[in-house]
Design an enzyme around this catalytic site. Structure first.
Site, PDB file in Angstrom:
ATOM      1  N   CYS A   1     -18.324  14.145 -40.505  1.00  0.00           N
ATOM      2  CA  CYS A   1     -18.358  13.265 -41.676  1.00  0.00           C
ATOM      3  C   CYS A   1     -16.989  12.649 -41.955  1.00  0.00           C
ATOM      4  CB  CYS A   1     -18.851  14.054 -42.898  1.00  0.00           C
ATOM      5  SG  CYS A   1     -18.537  13.263 -44.482  1.00  0.00           S
ATOM      6  N   GLY A   2     -16.918  11.314 -41.973  1.00  0.00           N
ATOM      7  CA  GLY A   2     -15.660  10.614 -42.224  1.00  0.00           C
ATOM      8  C   GLY A   2     -15.077  10.907 -43.595  1.00  0.00           C
ATOM      9  N   HIS A   3     -15.931  10.969 -44.620  1.00  0.00           N
ATOM     10  CA  HIS A   3     -15.452  11.260 -45.971  1.00  0.00           C
ATOM     11  C   HIS A   3     -14.893  12.682 -46.043  1.00  0.00           C
ATOM     12  CE1 HIS A   3     -16.909   7.542 -47.668  1.00  0.00           C
ATOM     13  NE2 HIS A   3     -18.111   7.760 -47.181  1.00  0.00           N
ATOM     14  N   CYS A   4     -15.520  13.610 -45.307  1.00  0.00           N
ATOM     15  CA  CYS A   4     -15.032  14.991 -45.273  1.00  0.00           C
ATOM     16  C   CYS A   4     -13.654  15.055 -44.610  1.00  0.00           C
ATOM     17  CB  CYS A   4     -16.011  15.888 -44.513  1.00  0.00           C
ATOM     18  SG  CYS A   4     -17.684  15.926 -45.211  1.00  0.00           S
TER      19      CYS A   4
END
Length: 494
Positions: free
Chosen positions: A53-56
């Protein structure tokens, strides 16, 4: 005997704590240790994440920074994380539907985390949830230390906590989770801090370091908005970290400045435009977007912009179905931007609706191609019945529907009063129709009634729907959230 039992419990708890793996002061949890760790800590924030996950990935360094700072302070607040792709059962038990999802456990009871994604925001939110709404300041040294330790802090100077203004201050302090509030009640200390009784002052470590509230009226809404506006930079740079504050704040009109860092646009335009942005900041938020960033390309697409149009400005009204406005001039001067803003508030600007050029062969195939410019002429023709699919090129469900929809067009190709059509709703906008998910299928009768198609996406079902003039449609069987329509991207995911 009781002493022995309590000692044994304490030793067991310490042993369990020692066995919990950590990464940069963040506890690593799994199904095997989750319950024991949560039970052993009165305050613990847990991130459910996915490695891909990029946001993670963006959150990870800030999350670790927050955990480290709390550990250095010897705070009882702990930060932990769970790889939800490996611990699916655990994630499902806490209703995890997307990544990252953060849950705060207070004495074992979970609540949703609603703070920001930067280390200071995380710490502020956690301390507000575990301490008093406003910290009591008892010395000038403490005040100086608190001002230096926080990017933003709001002081209330009240010798009497029962005044109307003091009560509003305390109420807002208890409801605004992403800011630190402090209160000074001693008359001598108020004077020593160069304030007067009933003053409210916001201190920050950027731009104007001390901002005093000077409005005539002081109620909860006004005070909340004042804190939000003055706690943000005059022109906010858009990023994963600032997106939630930008879209979740009290200011619902945004001036978006599309700039190129590589070309020096930030240095060239931001300082010049700050005075204009400051003038209108209580009504409109100015946001600078680096158009060079790959992750920001979807924002350009949302506005129908190409890179060769940068630098440029747009305005968006979130509470008007995200209506977009374009300035008359491409010039990014203080005068042109002020005229743009004034025209918007005067109501003299028309919405900027996206439209593709009309293809020369738009009517050549069984499924007709619509764009914004020919939509009304085709769809509201009172001699025709028209079925329209609103689609997105990236939508997987639209791609699955495409061969079926083409066959539907072929089925009605020789029927003179039926038109089967489609429109790419990501690059064609209609003032009278707003699309929130893909595919959306609408049927327009000859007398211009509009009927949504919610039936099965099969040739037989859609054929019957058209043949019965939009009256016959079996409901779609229940499907899971992942199998349903693809939604228009959320504001902070554009």
């Amino acid at each position: 005997m009781k002493v022995i039992i309590f000692t044994a419990i304490a030793l067991l708890g310490a042993a369990l704590a020692d066995e919990v793996p950590t990464e940069e002061n963040v506890l690593v949890l799994s199904k095997s240790n989750f319950d024991s760790v949560v039970a052993a800590n009165n305050f613990i924030l847990v991130e459910f994440y996915a490695p891909w996950c990029g946001h993670c990935k963006s959150l990870a360094p800030e999350y670790a920074k927050a955990a480290t700072k709390l550990a250095e302070e010897e705070s009882p607040i702990k930060l932990a994380k769970v790889d939800a792709t490996q611990e699916q059962e655990l994630a499902e038990s806490y209703g995890v539907r997307g990544y990252p999802t953060l849950k705060f456990f207070r004495h074992g009871s979970p609540i949703d985390y609603s703070g920001g994604r930067q280390a200071d925001d995380i710490i502020t939110w956690l301390k507000k949830k575990t301490g008093p709404p406003a910290i009591e300041v008892t010395s000038a040294e403490q005040a100086k230390e608190m001002i230096g330790a926080n990017n933003v802090i709001v002081f209330g100077f009240f010798s009497d906590s029962n005044t109307d203004k003091a009560k509003v201050f305390s109420t807002v302090a208890s409801t605004v989770d992403d800011q630190v509030f402090a209160i000074v009640s001693d008359d001598k200390l108020i004077a020593e801090l160069e304030a007067e009784d009933e003053d409210v002052v916001l201190f920050k470590n950027f731009e104007e370091p001390r901002v005093k509230f000077d409005g005539e009226k002081f109620d909860e809404d006004i005070f909340k908005t004042w804190v939000f506006v003055n706690a943000m930079p005059t022109i906010v740079e858009f990023s994963h970290e600032t997106a939630s504050k930008i879209f979740g704040g009290q200011i619902k009109y945004h001036l978006l400045l599309f700039l190129s860092k590589k070309n020096g646009d930030f240095e060239k335009y931001v300082e010049e435009l700050k005075p204009v942005s400051k003038t209108y900041r209580d009504r409109i938020m100015s946001v600078a977007i680096d158009a060079d960033e790959d992750e920001h390309q979807r924002i350009l697409e949302f506005f129908g912009m190409k890179k060769d149009e940068v630098p440029s400005a747009r305005l968006i009204a979130l509470e008007q179905d995200m209506a977009k406005y374009k300035p008359v001039s491409d010039e990014l001067s203080a005068n042109s931007i002020e005229e743009f803003i004034q025209s918007f508030f005067a109501g003299t600007l028309k919405q900027h609706l996206l439209s593709e050029d009309l293809p020369a062969d738009w009517a050549a195939k069984p499924v007709k191609v619509l764009v914004a410019s020919n939509f009304d002429e085709v769809v509201f023709d009172e001699t025709k019945k028209v079925l329209v699919e609103f689609y997105a090129p990236w939508c997987g469900h639209c791609k699955q529907l495409a061969p079926i929809y083409d066959k539907l067009g072929e089925h009605f190709e020789k029927d003179d009063d039926v038109i089967i059509a489609k429109i790419d709703a990501t690059v064609n906008e209609l003032e009278h129709t707003k699309i929130t998910s893909f595919p959306t299928i609408k049927y327009y009768t000859k007398d211009n009634q509009v009927r949504d198609y919610n039936g099965e996406r099969t040739l037989a079902a859609m054929t019957k729907f058209v043949e019965t003039d939009g009256e016959a449609a079996e409901p779609v069987p229940s499907v899971s959230e992942d199998e349903d329509e693809d939604e228009v991207p959320a504001r902070d995911e554009l």
